[in-house]
Write a protein that holds these residues in place. Structure first.
Motif, short mmCIF file in Angstrom:
data_model
loop_
_atom_site.label_atom_id
_atom_site.label_comp_id
_atom_site.label_asym_id
_atom_site.label_seq_id
_atom_site.Cartn_x
_atom_site.Cartn_y
_atom_site.Cartn_z
N HIS A 21 0.83 -1.21 0.00
CA HIS A 21 0.00 0.00 0.00
C HIS A 21 0.86 1.26 0.00
N VAL A 22 1.88 1.28 0.85
CA VAL A 22 2.75 2.46 0.94
C VAL A 22 3.47 2.69 -0.38
N GLU A 23 4.03 1.60 -0.96
CA GLU A 23 4.73 1.73 -2.24
C GLU A 23 3.80 2.24 -3.33
N GLU A 24 2.59 1.70 -3.35
CA GLU A 24 1.63 2.09 -4.37
C GLU A 24 1.25 3.56 -4.23
N MET A 25 1.00 3.99 -2.99
CA MET A 25 0.57 5.36 -2.76
C MET A 25 1.68 6.37 -3.06
N PHE A 26 2.93 6.04 -2.69
CA PHE A 26 4.01 6.98 -2.94
C PHE A 26 4.43 6.98 -4.40
N THR A 27 4.28 5.84 -5.06
CA THR A 27 4.58 5.81 -6.49
C THR A 27 3.58 6.65 -7.28
N HIS A 57 1.55 9.11 -5.96
CA HIS A 57 1.01 10.12 -5.05
C HIS A 57 0.41 11.31 -5.79
N LYS A 58 0.92 11.61 -7.01
CA LYS A 58 0.34 12.73 -7.76
C LYS A 58 -1.09 12.41 -8.19
N ILE A 59 -1.30 11.15 -8.60
CA ILE A 59 -2.65 10.75 -9.02
C ILE A 59 -3.59 10.74 -7.81
N VAL A 60 -3.08 10.26 -6.67
CA VAL A 60 -3.89 10.22 -5.45
C VAL A 60 -4.35 11.63 -5.09
N LYS A 61 -3.41 12.59 -5.16
CA LYS A 61 -3.76 13.97 -4.83
C LYS A 61 -4.69 14.57 -5.88
N ALA A 62 -4.42 14.23 -7.14
CA ALA A 62 -5.23 14.82 -8.22
C ALA A 62 -6.69 14.40 -8.10
N PHE A 63 -6.94 13.18 -7.66
CA PHE A 63 -8.32 12.69 -7.55
C PHE A 63 -8.88 12.79 -6.12
N GLY A 64 -8.11 13.42 -5.22
CA GLY A 64 -8.61 13.67 -3.88
C GLY A 64 -8.84 12.42 -3.04
#
Length: 642
Positions: free
Chosen positions: A262-268, A270-277
């Motif tokens: 999960h951590v690797e996926e989120m940090f890899t 992270h721009k997409i995670v932030k972009a989609f809130g």
């Protein structure tokens, strides 16, 4: 190279952590809790086991054949070191007995009585000598074994490295790089650590156990039975606690893997995670998995942590029994007081080698699993050997022909069907088609990364299977979609195209590739050092360097696989000009999705479902209003609407 049809790979393997080693035997202060010297209790992660332990072990032992003399010396030095250690408590007990008797004679006024300090100092000198000899032999044992271990691993690693060079590309397509690296790095580290540490410890533990039992029996068979009775109780307690904690350790490893993923996926991403809130959702997932990991880890550590207090209790119980029964035997003059002291020291060492042997047994299980994985690699089928009377093209022209070629990555799933193709020297052949059509597969067959199922491929009339692979591939230059540059200077990366290239030739290749200008604008010019991923220059610049490398190799045939797909339009124009210079006078195969880049090709092969469904020039294919025209117009419409 982007393979349109790649077989499904096996799952990667995770590195296994090194298992801790138990302390070595020896006299000195006992570990905590009465008899306390019970060594570490190895419970925790499930031990990976070999599928064929016996067969793997016998095969592994063959690698020790060249080291029989050294292994014999290791065994002899281990025996000497352990024996000298085991004799020490008995001799120390004799000193205690002499002091006790001397003091008692003085108290009772025995004429000439008292402590014979000369004798005591003589015993101390003997003890010091024994400890020094034990340490010296232990040092020799470790020194010799270090050489045996490293030579053995060196020979095995060399064998595997040579094997990797003989494996077909099919193997690497079916096995993720992480799995191959794990076998070459982690498994070898596991084997090396076991040979260096655990093997000598196993020998020492067995000799220690036998020696301690013999010395205990010579002192008092009765006390030996008393100590032995505590051993089954220790095993019952250990097994009970281990069985309870095992499931929590399994949960801990499982949830730890989930958390890491999960951590690797989120940090890899992270721009997409932030972009989609999705930050809050990501945090909530992390907290849920982290809570599971906490609960599993807490229970696992707590339950396994109770084992030492239980062992201490059993050790103290045995200590009390030995002290009481030993004291009674001393009053009855059945044994000397120094013997009781020596026996207590031996009792401290009694269960320690047993625990170590059990721990080492788990380590050896894990090591055999690693060895089995290495042997599986060594047993992989190799490339078909080059023919002894291999043909060589001394003046290659680049005339390529496919004669009724068929191929499938899997025998029952054909990719290319009865392909016939005649490419004249100097022609530019473009290969187009939807994803999965077999474009890259065609190049794989041409380079003999895979062997054709049926039919033949010839260059200048010579069947490529009659050539050495190294000679065949030396005829080709490649510029791929995924640029590959290694850590080193730009000069070294371009020179990779041809051994012994001069600086003038390197610069000329860079100029032909239109890379010279940007290279000279860099702080160190051609001596600029690229990092591991060459990320200190742009994607387009990396592609120009690979073109310069191909130009320097001066190939007869050229393969361009989506060489401009990852760059912007302006850079694409620069790269296209460089490639045009590169293709002059060479037979070239271009794989392209952007159909605008292949208009000038001498022949365009349109592939679909492994077959050449159309072929001709750009104008001829558009005039047919067939499959190529549909592809071309769909791209044009997409660009307009975009």
């Amino acid at each position: 190279m982007n393979n349109d049809h790649q077989p499904q790979g096996a799952p990667g393997s995770q590195a296994r952590p090194a298992l801790p080693q138990g302390p070595g035997p020896g006299p000195g202060p006992g570990r905590p809790g009465g008899f306390g010297g019970r060594g570490p209790i190895m419970i925790g992660r499930p031990v990976e086991k070999a599928k064929n332990f016996r067969g793997t072990l016998f095969r592994f032992l063959k690698y020790f054949a060249p080291h029989k003399v050294r292994l014999t010396l290791v065994f002899l030095t281990a025996v000497c070191s352990t024996v000298f250690n085991i004799l020490s408590p008995k001799i120390m007990g004799n000193a205690t007995t002499d002091i006790f008797q001397g003091v008692m004679e003085r108290l009772h006024g025995v004429p000439g009585g008292g402590v014979d300090f000369a004798k005591i100092w003589h015993i101390v000198g003997v003890l010091v000598g024994l400890y020094l000899l034990s340490s010296m032999f232990s040092y020799l044992q470790q020194y010799i074994m270090a050489g045996v271990a490293q030579r053995t691993v060196y020979a095995l690693r060399k064998q595997v490295n040579e094997k990797l060079t003989r494996l077909p590309l099919e193997f690497y397509d079916q096995h993720p790089h992480g799995e191959v690296l794990s076998r070459f790095v982690n498994d070898f580290d596991n084997i090396s650590n076991t040979l260096q540490q655990s093997l000598t410890q196993l020998i020492t533990s067995i000799i220690t156990f036998v020696g301690v039992v013999v010395m205990m029996l010579t002192i008092s068979p009765l006390l030996t039975v008393v100590v032995a009775l505590t051993l089954p109780l220790s095993m019952i307690v250990t097994r009970g606690i281990a069985s309870r904690s095992q499931k929590y350790f399994i949960d801990q490893q499982r949830t730890l893997g989930q958390l890491n993923a999960h951590v690797e996926e989120m940090f890899t991403g992270h721009k997409i995670v932030k972009a989609f809130g999705h930050e809050e959702k990501s945090i909530a997932t992390f907290e849920a998995v982290n809570e599971q990991l906490y609960n599993a880890g807490w229970r696992a550590q707590f339950i396994s942590g109770t084992i030492m207090p239980m062992m201490n209790f059993i050790g103290n119980l045995g200590f009390v029994l030995v002290s009481v029964i030993g004291g009674i035997l001393v009053t009855k003059r059945s044994i000397q007081i120094g013997d009781v002291q020596a026996f207590i020291q031996y009792a401290r060492q009694f269960s320690q080698p047993i625990t170590q042997i059990a721990s080492i047994a788990n380590i050896i299980q894990s090591t055999m699993a690693s060895a089995e994985r290495v042997f599986e690699l060594l047993d992989e089928p190799e490339e078909i050997p080059d023919p002894a009377d291999a043909a060589a093209l001394t003046d290659a022209k680049g005339h390529v022909q496919f004669h009724h070629v068929s191929f499938g990555y899997q025998p029952d799933v054909p990719i290319i069907h009865d392909l016939n193709l005649d490419v004249k020297p100097g022609q530019t052949i473009a290969i187009v088609g939807p994803t999965g059509a077999g474009k890259t597969t065609l190049v794989n067959l041409l380079m003999r990364f895979y062997e054709v199922s049926s039919g033949t491929i010839t260059i200048d009339g010579v069947d490529i299977t009659r050539m050495r692979r190294s000679h065949l591939r030396s005829l080709f230059g490649m510029v791929l979609q995924d640029t590959w540059l290694f850590k080193g200077t730009i000069r070294e990366n371009i020179a990779y195209g041809r051994a012994g290239a001069t600086d003038a030739e390197i610069v000329a290749a860079a100029k032909a590739a239109r890379a010279d200008h940007f290279i000279r604008t860099l702080p160190d010019g051609y001596d600029t050092v690229l990092n591991e991923e060459a990320s200190n220059i742009s994607q387009g610049q990396r592609q120009l360097l690979t073109i310069a490398r191909a130009i320097l190799s001066d190939p007869v045939l050229l393969i361009l696989d989506e060489a401009t797909s990852n760059v912007d339009t302006r850079t694409e124009v620069q790269i296209q000009l460089a490639m045009n210079a590169l293709m002059q006078g060479r037979t070239s195969f271009m794989i392209a999705h952007r159909l605008s880049t292949i208009r000038g090709a001498d022949l365009i092969l349109v592939m679909n479902h492994g077959r050449v469904v159309e072929q001709g020039t750009h104008e001829e294919l558009l005039a047919k209003q067939g499959f190529y025209a549909e592809l071309y117009h769909s791209q044009f419409e997409a660009q307009v609407t975009g």
